[in-house]
Write a protein that holds these residues in place. Sequence first.
Motif, PDB file in Angstrom:
ATOM      1  N   HIS A 136       0.810  -1.034  -0.039  1.00 41.33           N
ATOM      2  CA  HIS A 136      -0.186  -0.056  -0.074  1.00 41.33           C
ATOM      3  C   HIS A 136       0.976   1.333  -0.152  1.00 41.33           C
ATOM      4  O   HIS A 136       1.975   1.427   0.433  1.00 41.33           O
ATOM      5  N   MET A 153      -5.042   5.104   2.394  1.00 45.69           N
ATOM      6  CA  MET A 153      -4.602   4.088   1.633  1.00 45.69           C
ATOM      7  C   MET A 153      -5.033   3.607   0.304  1.00 45.69           C
ATOM      8  O   MET A 153      -6.094   3.560   0.167  1.00 45.69           O
ATOM      9  N   HIS A 205       3.813   0.761   2.839  1.00 45.91           N
ATOM     10  CA  HIS A 205       3.836  -0.217   3.819  1.00 45.91           C
ATOM     11  C   HIS A 205       3.094  -1.466   3.180  1.00 45.91           C
ATOM     12  O   HIS A 205       2.569  -1.466   2.054  1.00 45.91           O
ATOM     13  N   MET A 228       0.301  -4.177   3.909  1.00 42.65           N
ATOM     14  CA  MET A 228      -0.799  -4.216   4.731  1.00 42.65           C
ATOM     15  C   MET A 228      -1.171  -5.814   4.745  1.00 42.65           C
ATOM     16  O   MET A 228      -1.578  -6.495   3.745  1.00 42.65           O
ATOM     17  N   HIS A 264      -9.034   3.047   4.273  1.00 39.34           N
ATOM     18  CA  HIS A 264      -8.816   2.180   2.763  1.00 39.34           C
ATOM     19  C   HIS A 264     -10.275   2.832   1.972  1.00 39.34           C
ATOM     20  O   HIS A 264     -11.237   2.949   2.704  1.00 39.34           O
TER      21      HIS A 264
HETATM   22 CU   LIG Z   1      -2.648   0.016   4.109  1.00 36.68          CU
END
Ligand SMILES: [Cu+2]
Length: 156
Positions: free
Chosen positions: A78, A89, A112, A114, A156
Amino acid sequence: MSKFQAARCIGALTAACAALPLAGVAFAASPTVKVTDPWCRAAPRGALAGGCYLTLTAAVDDRLVSVDTELADHAEIHTMSLDGGVMRMRRLADGIALPAGRTVQLKPGAEHLMIIRPKAQISAGTSVALTLRFAKAPPLRVVAPVKAVGPMQGRH
Ligand SMILES: [Cu+2]
């Protein structure tokens, strides 16, 4: 090139060795990726997702293309960005580019990993095994300690 010569060439990169016909193949950087400082953020019980972070340095131009973990059926790569004053995100379907020799840091508030719908709570003091897959380098298994660091921000 004899085995003996090859061993000497690997031991000492001399001008004579570099001039050998096989040198181009023998000394080309192999696609490897170095991982440092992996960690995951502790998530509350029942959390729908958990973030993991690490620093990657590729030997040749490469790309992080996917991540798996035993902790979930699915994990994604992400990025996070500010959208109308809200951190959001978004999944990076093409992964993350890893230019040769450059340190690429995945960190809170930016790129990152996820873990989607973790099967167990991601709690501080435990660790999460991640398998990173690259476009060129062989897959790497990383064990990331879980740390309790602030609340997760963004949606999200
Ligand atoms: Cu994420």
